[in-house]
Design an enzyme around this catalytic site. Structure first.
Site, PDB file in Angstrom:
ATOM      1  N   LYS A 171       0.842  -1.207   0.000  1.00 29.16           N
ATOM      2  CA  LYS A 171       0.000   0.000   0.000  1.00 29.16           C
ATOM      3  C   LYS A 171       0.884   1.267   0.000  1.00 29.16           C
ATOM      4  CE  LYS A 171      -3.384  -2.896   0.042  1.00 29.16           C
ATOM      5  NZ  LYS A 171      -4.315  -3.347   1.063  1.00 29.16           N
TER       6      LYS A 171
HETATM    7  C1  LIG Z   1      -5.288  -4.489   1.369  1.00 27.69           C
HETATM    8  C2  LIG Z   1      -6.744  -4.304   1.477  1.00 27.69           C
HETATM    9  C3  LIG Z   1      -7.481  -4.707   2.600  1.00 27.69           C
HETATM   10  C4  LIG Z   1      -6.888  -5.521   3.701  1.00 27.69           C
HETATM   11  O1  LIG Z   1      -5.769  -4.931   4.239  1.00 27.69           O
HETATM   12  P1  LIG Z   1      -4.899  -5.711   5.354  1.00 27.69           P
HETATM   13  O2  LIG Z   1      -4.190  -4.578   6.047  1.00 27.69           O
HETATM   14  O3  LIG Z   1      -3.970  -6.594   4.582  1.00 27.69           O
HETATM   15  O4  LIG Z   1      -5.815  -6.446   6.228  1.00 27.69           O
HETATM   16  C5  LIG Z   1      -8.824  -4.402   2.654  1.00 27.69           C
HETATM   17  N1  LIG Z   1      -9.430  -3.744   1.658  1.00 27.69           N
HETATM   18  C6  LIG Z   1      -8.763  -3.363   0.544  1.00 27.69           C
HETATM   19  C7  LIG Z   1      -9.493  -2.631  -0.519  1.00 27.69           C
HETATM   20  C8  LIG Z   1      -7.416  -3.650   0.418  1.00 27.69           C
HETATM   21  O5  LIG Z   1      -6.759  -3.306  -0.698  1.00 27.69           O
END
Ligand SMILES: *Cc1c(COP(=O)(O)O)cnc(C)c1O
Length: 379
Positions: free
Chosen positions: A189
């Site tokens: 991210k």
């Molecule tokens: C990455 C992601 C999540 C989950 O994130 P984590 O921190 O890995 O639990 C949830 N929603 C979206 C849209 C994502 O891209």
């Protein structure tokens, strides 16, 4: 391998984590609240709560909004499964609203129509979870107006969109359009804490509840307890979890926040460069946005050629990916009766989608290489 996403860790990040390692507190020390304050300030939010993942944040958000058995939660089919699973953790029913093919986000017009029909059947959702896909904010002015009209609460899944701005220029997470905003700090991210996430909210009571649910449902606040045996005393008032973020992670997050604006600027520059370099190819490019956090750069190719183009890129050691397989077509959700054809825009988008590499330290030479392989594969 040139991956589709990658973290960028600086000497300052390493120093921040090392400082915590050498301190008395590896978790529940001072680094957590400092990160939360910095995050809240940056997003112009009253409160921020660091949690162990965005998945945990989504679960807590649903619990705090009293989502339970018999309730309905609607999200986008073009998302990671966690945006839907959080409702299932609480025993609620999940449904989806098709996307706008241009932005690939939940379509506000489709939502308006689906709500109108649901109201007639007395089957309105309790909570909406719009997802700011790829870092491009949804049309939140329209979505939040509809939510207010029907008395529905909104959780923004802003896992892709820390640092993004709405159409009116205000920062995602400021609480203008949603009760709760969720961020993810997974390494792919925009910024990272390794694993980690956060919840932003503006309401004091909601924040206190989220805080309690994050740590086993336990309170040490004498005002919230019905008795107090002494200074050691705490009470478990409800069933909560251990969804805390450690101080190591929080220190990394706070240090990464210092780079957020620079990361997004770099991502935007690279995205605009892709737009220029790919302009002549027979592919659909993402909307050229000034407000996006640019988590993902997704192109759409002819569906019949997608597998071949994807494989050509992978064969050149380019870690392309596909975001997302429509959630309603996952075997787990098919069991609830969802099937091919239910959300045609999300399905048509998925059929041609390829996510190209985009991250803060992707070099222009690497980007040129991706473009050259893609150009050959499209011929
Ligand atoms: C990455 C992601 C999540 C989950 O994130 P984590 O921190 O890995 O639990 C949830 N929603 C979206 C849209 C994502 O891209």
């Amino acid at each position: 391998m040139i991956p589709y996403g990658h973290q960028l860790i600086s000497a300052a990040d390493i120093a921040a984590v090392t400082e915590v390692l050498q301190s008395d507190w590896l978790t529940q020390g001072p680094a957590g609240p400092l990160f939360e304050r910095a995050l809240a300030d940056l997003c112009q939010s009253k409160h921020a709560l660091g949690v162990s993942s965005a998945t945990a944040a989504l679960h807590l958000a649903c619990l705090a909004l009293e989502v339970g058995q018999g309730d309905r939660v609607w999200t986008s089919p073009n998302t990671f499964v966690a945006s839907a699973n959080c409702a299932r953790y609480c025993g609620a029913e999940v449904d989806f609203v098709d996307i706008d093919p241009r932005t690939r986000n939940m379509c506000a017009q489709a939502l308006a129509e689906k709500l109108r029909l649901a109201a007639l059947k007395n089957a309105l959702p309790k909570v909406l979870i719009p997802v700011h896909f790829s870092g491009e904010p949804c049309d939140m002015a329209a979505i939040s107006a509809l939510a207010k009209q029907y008395g529905i609460k909104v959780i923004e899944d802003a896992s892709h969109a820390i640092g993004a701005r709405y159409k009116n220029g205000s920062t995602v997470g400021g609480g203008q359009y949603a009760e709760l905003t969720v961020f993810s700090f997974h390494p792919v991210k925009i910024i990272t804490t390794a694993e980690g996430g956060a919840l932003l909210c503006q309401d004091d009571a909601l924040f206190a509840r989220l805080n309690r649910l994050r740590s086993h449902g336990i309170t040490r606040d004498s005002g919230a307890m019905d008795q107090c045996d002494g200074p050691w005393y705490y009470q478990q008032l409800e069933l909560g979890f251990n969804y805390r973020l450690s101080d190591l992670q929080a220190a990394l997050g706070r240090s990464q926040l210092n780079e957020l604006a620079a990361f997004i600027q770099r991502r935007r520059d690279l995205a605009h460069r892709y737009h220029q370099l790919l302009a002549g190819l027979p592919i659909q490019l993402p909307v050229k946005s000034e407000h996006s956090a640019w988590h993902l750069y997704v192109i759409e190719v002819d569906a019949a050629q997608r597998a071949a183009i994807f494989s050509a890129l992978r064969a050149a050691d380019i870690g392309v990916n596909v975001h997302y397989i429509p959630v309603h077509l996952q075997p787990y959700y098919r069991e609830f009766g969802f099937k091919l054809g239910d959300f045609p825009n999300a399905e048509a988008y998925y059929a041609g989608a390829i996510t190209l590499p985009l991250y803060a330290n992707l070099s222009e030479a690497q980007q040129d290489f991706v473009v050259s392989i893609l150009t050959k594969a499209c011929q």
